[in-house]
Design a protein around this motif. Structure first.
Motif, PDB file in Angstrom:
ATOM      1  N   SER A 164       2.002   3.103  -2.387  1.00  0.00           N
ATOM      2  CA  SER A 164       1.621   4.082  -3.397  1.00  0.00           C
ATOM      3  C   SER A 164       0.369   4.863  -3.022  1.00  0.00           C
ATOM      4  O   SER A 164       0.106   5.918  -3.598  1.00  0.00           O
ATOM      5  CB  SER A 164       1.403   3.390  -4.747  1.00  0.00           C
ATOM      6  OG  SER A 164       0.330   2.464  -4.664  1.00  0.00           O
ATOM      7  N   ARG A 165      -0.410   4.342  -2.076  1.00  0.00           N
ATOM      8  CA  ARG A 165      -1.660   5.027  -1.747  1.00  0.00           C
ATOM      9  C   ARG A 165      -1.917   5.126  -0.249  1.00  0.00           C
ATOM     10  O   ARG A 165      -3.037   5.373   0.165  1.00  0.00           O
ATOM     11  CB  ARG A 165      -2.842   4.325  -2.424  1.00  0.00           C
ATOM     12  CG  ARG A 165      -3.121   2.919  -1.936  1.00  0.00           C
ATOM     13  CD  ARG A 165      -4.439   2.392  -2.506  1.00  0.00           C
ATOM     14  NE  ARG A 165      -5.565   3.232  -2.191  1.00  0.00           N
ATOM     15  CZ  ARG A 165      -6.272   3.147  -1.056  1.00  0.00           C
ATOM     16  NH1 ARG A 165      -5.943   2.261  -0.114  1.00  0.00           N
ATOM     17  NH2 ARG A 165      -7.300   3.936  -0.850  1.00  0.00           N
ATOM     18  N   ASP A 223      -3.486   8.388   0.746  1.00  0.00           N
ATOM     19  CA  ASP A 223      -4.885   8.414   0.312  1.00  0.00           C
ATOM     20  C   ASP A 223      -5.741   7.573   1.251  1.00  0.00           C
ATOM     21  O   ASP A 223      -6.866   7.957   1.605  1.00  0.00           O
ATOM     22  CB  ASP A 223      -5.016   7.880  -1.109  1.00  0.00           C
ATOM     23  CG  ASP A 223      -4.502   8.866  -2.143  1.00  0.00           C
ATOM     24  OD1 ASP A 223      -4.411  10.065  -1.821  1.00  0.00           O
ATOM     25  OD2 ASP A 223      -4.179   8.425  -3.262  1.00  0.00           O
ATOM     26  N   ASP A 225       0.802  -1.231   0.000  1.00  0.00           N
ATOM     27  CA  ASP A 225       0.000   0.000   0.000  1.00  0.00           C
ATOM     28  C   ASP A 225       0.830   1.274   0.000  1.00  0.00           C
ATOM     29  O   ASP A 225       0.353   2.352   0.328  1.00  0.00           O
ATOM     30  CB  ASP A 225      -0.934  -0.005   1.222  1.00  0.00           C
ATOM     31  CG  ASP A 225      -2.127   0.942   1.046  1.00  0.00           C
ATOM     32  OD1 ASP A 225      -2.621   1.443   2.063  1.00  0.00           O
ATOM     33  OD2 ASP A 225      -2.535   1.159  -0.096  1.00  0.00           O
ATOM     34  N   ALA A 266      -6.443  -1.435  -5.583  1.00  0.00           N
ATOM     35  CA  ALA A 266      -5.003  -1.517  -5.338  1.00  0.00           C
ATOM     36  C   ALA A 266      -4.547  -2.970  -5.221  1.00  0.00           C
ATOM     37  O   ALA A 266      -3.511  -3.360  -5.784  1.00  0.00           O
ATOM     38  CB  ALA A 266      -4.644  -0.746  -4.069  1.00  0.00           C
ATOM     39  N   THR A 318     -11.373   1.491  -3.342  1.00  0.00           N
ATOM     40  CA  THR A 318     -10.000   1.827  -3.727  1.00  0.00           C
ATOM     41  C   THR A 318      -9.018   0.779  -3.212  1.00  0.00           C
ATOM     42  O   THR A 318      -8.024   0.476  -3.877  1.00  0.00           O
ATOM     43  CB  THR A 318      -9.595   3.217  -3.209  1.00  0.00           C
ATOM     44  OG1 THR A 318      -9.809   3.295  -1.793  1.00  0.00           O
ATOM     45  CG2 THR A 318     -10.409   4.305  -3.887  1.00  0.00           C
TER      46      THR A 318
END
Length: 226
Positions: free
Chosen positions: A175-176, A179, A173, A213, A209
């Protein structure tokens, strides 16, 4: 399979063996597709084959073990369709707790709404593990708020299967993550306002989301059974 489990008294077998094997499967010490011999497992645990088979049946009911027509038992393969279905279940189960949380007294509700306030954006590397633990605690809290033991049991099965998928593809996780933190805060803010509808919308967007992912990570991993 190398010996990884200490022999235990048979009277303590059921819960202990299940925990040991479940942990090994979820953490991928026993990777997807690994053949499971009741004879070898009985030797490793120092017990008879009957309780081993009982445990394998329980693991099968949790979706972590499967039986082939000729090959006996094996750790369940990672399948993209299974992951999509598991997230669909998450989207059905988790919102059930929101209606109860928004009715909690002010003190308890304040603790929930502020669960992610102590994380900075950008998040320091030292806070990553603490955030992952808090993430899990938050979703467990939502489920427990339902006060429905059957729903809680069903969610546990879903959660363990998804945890295994994440471990298998080394999903982190990164990369996000920020977020994800924002998404959690949106859910918490809505709960703090006792707005069940907004909380549900934010929660479902977060689950969606997260699904995107993980499925992207799975598609990038080989070999996988789709």
């Amino acid at each position: 399979m190398e010996s990884m489990m200490m022999p235990i008294p048979e009277r303590k077998l059921s819960s202990h063996m299940y925990r040991e094997l479940e942990t090994a499967i979820v953490e991928c010490s026993l990777p997807p597709g690994t053949a499971l011999s009741d004879r070898e497992l009985a030797q490793q645990f120092g017990v008879s084959r009957t309780p081993v088979r009982d445990t394998l049946h329980l693991l099968e009911s949790s979706g972590l073990v499967e039986r082939g027509q000729r090959t006996g038992w094996a750790v369940t393969q990672i399948r993209l369709q299974d992951v999509l279905e598991l997230y669909e279940l998450r989207a059905l189960l988790e919102p059930a707790g929101l209606g109860r949380i928004v009715k909690w007294e002010d003190g308890a509700l304040s603790k929930v709404s502020s669960m992610f306030d102590d994380f900075a954006i950008p998040m320091s590397q030292g806070d990553v593990e603490r955030y992952l633990v808090r993430d899990d605690e938050f979703h467990q809290l939502i489920i427990k708020a339902t006060e429905n033991s059957q729903l809680t049991r069903a969610y546990y099965v879903v959660d363990r299967q998804l945890a295994r998928c994440k471990r298998f593809v080394s999903y982190q996780d990164d990369s996000r993550r920020e977020d994800s933190l924002r998404e959690h805060r949106q859910v918490c803010e809505a709960l703090g306002k006792r707005d069940e509808g907004a909380a549900k919308t934010a929660l479902l967007e977060h689950i969606s989301t997260a699904k995107e992912a993980l499925t992207a990570a799975i598609k990038a991993s080989v070999p996988l059974s789709l």
